[in-house]
Design a protein around this motif. Structure first.
Motif: not given
Ligand SMILES: [Zn+2]
Length: 615
Positions: A207-208, A221-223, A246-248, A269-273
């Motif tokens: 969960i993000f 967000g959930g993966r 909205s922007l993560y 999400y993972f790209d951003l992290l």
């Protein structure tokens, strides 16, 4: 919920908080003389008319007439009440406000938004705890490790895990006695269609939490851990979550974006992290949508109008389509957008993981402008045969037709015609055909933008309209007098004694004047205090606008204006007498009675004035 903020705490906040600092969180400000200016966050504009005075601790937009002090800024920015704004500021400046325990009734009255924020916050804690100590959290943690996400990143972004099962979050909230409808409204549980009851939306997923810039959790967000579908699942739209605006990661990116005047936009999400973890904090991710006008607006307010946007895309077709769609949006917002294409088989996450940050930057440096990128890609795809050229132009023309700015459009048409070797006029003709056909839909887009600005940036536009109606015959002089009162307090006693305010025609201005006079016994008139006393946010704007003037007042100048105002009013009275005589002559009794009542009103006012003088 009625939160009570004690007067001394309001004062403490006022003394510690700085309006330039607070506004800078969401608006890029540049210093000009005594003031700072930036693009107004409350209406759409291309040249800055949003002004902040550090001396007076107020803001005013010369475009939409929004104005006020630090409290009104936050109230407007977040659409919240004064106590809520005060609470945000107190938190930020470490001022402790005692909270009274709430009664059941007050609890019910608490605003829905706050309840949703709180439900989401609790859910986030639940998910985090599950990741770190839940029985099935281990697998999720292993998955995150495998993807190269560090423990620090997990903690910073409050990543969590929703365990397998249909009733985990449901039971959690039941135990907490948080009402079902709130949890459902937050999108955390879903009602069953045919049977009674409900089930957890997020199950067996990483969960993000998605934060807004005030650090409220607005959605999730959930993966999935494996290959189940859908791979990603987001919260539905709720009263606090709108994915097109909205922007993560924005809550962590804002400051760096402002410093570097650059923002990287990724898709996942993972790209951003991965970007953040590699020190590229000025990055955000869209949340399962392509880039919207709202996103570009928000980002432009942060990076400024000379800032740069770098779109980071995988070299797949979806990225290409997204780029095509977003081109018009960037063009119309006059934001410089480049596109950074990673070698095939890589997304930002895998690329950074393998090659590191320096290499990523190097690619970034050679990023192409969106338009060149699009042309290149299409030429690659279709080739430069006659048929290929036609396809390139026909795929580009919709994007080109959606650009409102004629100069920009013709520059791009020129570029395209040169690249494909077809005469500019022929390309222009193609685009023009479409522009005419599309005119209605382009208008619709423009309308949507306005709609967005209206709903998201409070009532800036409407206000500007209302302001117009405010310019009555006397309004100008009356405004000048209010400005004088705000900027040159020594004149207050004169205004009071001569009963100037009683001669005012505009009742709102008179009310503001009365408020200022009520302050005159205090050693210093603080505009901020006057703004706080005005209830109506439109009036707050009026006060701020008048306090802003750079007039150099002196006592004689002030007296001059007051004398002029008084004599004009007297003249008006005289002309009134003449009008009555005229109407009587014409036997227009209706008009006579109207004029008489007007005269009576004036007489009462001047009587009051005399009384005031005798006092
Ligand atoms: Zn404005």
């Amino acid at each position: 919920m009625t939160i009570f903020i004690p007067e001394d705490k309001v004062l403490e906040i006022k003394n510690s908080a700085d309006i330039v600092e607070i506004v800078s969180e969401s608006v890029l400000l540049k210093k000009t003389g005594k003031n700072y200016v930036g693009l107004c966050p409350f209406h759409s504009e291309k040249t800055p008319s949003f002004t902040v005075s550090p001396q007076k601790q107020i803001f005013y937009c010369f475009g939409c007439a929004a104005g006020g002090n630090i409290f009104s800024f936050i109230m407007k920015r977040d659409g919240i009440s004064f106590p809520e704004a005060a609470r945000i500021l107190s938190k930020q400046y470490g001022i402790n406000i005692p909270v009274k325990t709430m009664s059941k009734e007050q609890e019910i009255q608490r605003s829905e938004r706050e309840k949703l924020f709180e439900a989401n916050r609790q859910a986030m804690v639940f998910f985090c705890n599950n990741l770190f100590s839940g029985p099935s959290g281990k697998l999720a943690m292993q998955y995150l490790n495998k993807r190269g996400i560090s423990q620090e990143t997990i903690k910073i972004f409050r990543i969590g895990y929703a365990p397998e099962g249909w009733n985990n979050i449901n039971n959690f909230f039941q135990k907490k006695k948080i009402p079902f409808d709130i949890v459902e409204k937050a999108g955390l549980i879903v009602k069953r269609e045919k049977k009674d009851g409900c089930y957890d939306r997020f199950r067996n997923r990483i969960i993000f939490p998605i934060f807004n810039v005030n650090m409220h959790v607005i959605g999730f967000g959930g993966r999935v851990l494996g290959d189940d579908l859908p791979k990603y699942l987001n919260s539905p739209e709720t009263p606090i979550y709108n994915k097109s605006s909205s922007l993560y990661g924005l809550h962590r990116a804002r400051q760096k974006c402002r410093q570097t005047e650059t923002v990287y936009i990724v898709e996942g999400y993972f790209d951003l992290l991965a970007l953040h973890q590699n020190g590229i904090q000025n990055s955000v991710a869209t949340l399962g949508t392509s880039i919207t006008t709202e996103h570009v607006h928000i980002l432009r307010n942060i990076i400024g109008k000379d800032g740069h946007v770098v779109l980071v895309f995988d070299s797949d077709d979806a990225g290409m389509k997204a780029a095509l769609r977003s081109l018009g949006i960037f063009m119309n917002a006059e934001v410089d957008a480049k596109i950074m294409l990673l070698p095939s088989g890589h997304d930002p996450d895998s690329y950074l993981f393998e090659f590191g940050y320096q290499s990523f930057f190097d690619i970034g440096k050679s990023a192409k402008s969106l338009i060149s990128f699009l042309i290149d890609t299409l030429i690659d795809k279709y080739g430069l045969s006659v048929e290929g050229k036609i396809r390139v132009i026909s795929e580009m023309r919709e994007t080109l037709a959606s650009i409102d700015d004629g100069v920009a459009r013709s520059l791009y048409i020129k570029e395209l015609s040169e690249r494909v070797g077809i005469q500019e006029n022929a390309v222009l003709e193609k685009v023009r055909e479409l522009s005419f056909r599309n005119r209605s839909s382009t208008k619709k887009n423009a309308f949507l933008n306005d709609e967005f600005v209206r709903s998201h940036r409070t009532k800036g536009y409407q206000k500007a309209d209302k302001k117009k109606s405010f310019h009555g015959k006397w309004a100008k002089l009356e405004q000048q007098i209010i400005a004088m009162m705000l900027q040159f307090p020594p004149v207050l006693s004169e205004i009071d004694e001569r009963g100037i305010l009683d001669l005012f025609e505009d009742s709102r201005l008179k009310a503001i004047g009365d408020l200022i006079l009520a302050q005159q016994d205090r050693s210093d008139i603080n505009i901020v205090d006057v703004i706080n006393l005005v209830d109506d946010s439109e009036e707050k704007g009026i006060v701020a606008s008048m306090a802003f003037g750079e007039n150099k007042w002196d006592y004689d100048g002030c007296l001059n204006i007051l004398n002029r105002f008084e004599s004009k009013r007297n003249k008006k009275e005289n002309t009134l007498v003449n009008k009555i005589k005229e109407a009587e002559k014409n036997n227009d009794f209706e008009l006579v009675s109207k004029l008489l009542s007007k005269k009576q009103k004036l007489a009462v006012l001047s009587e009051k004035k005399k009384m005031a003088l005798l006092k």
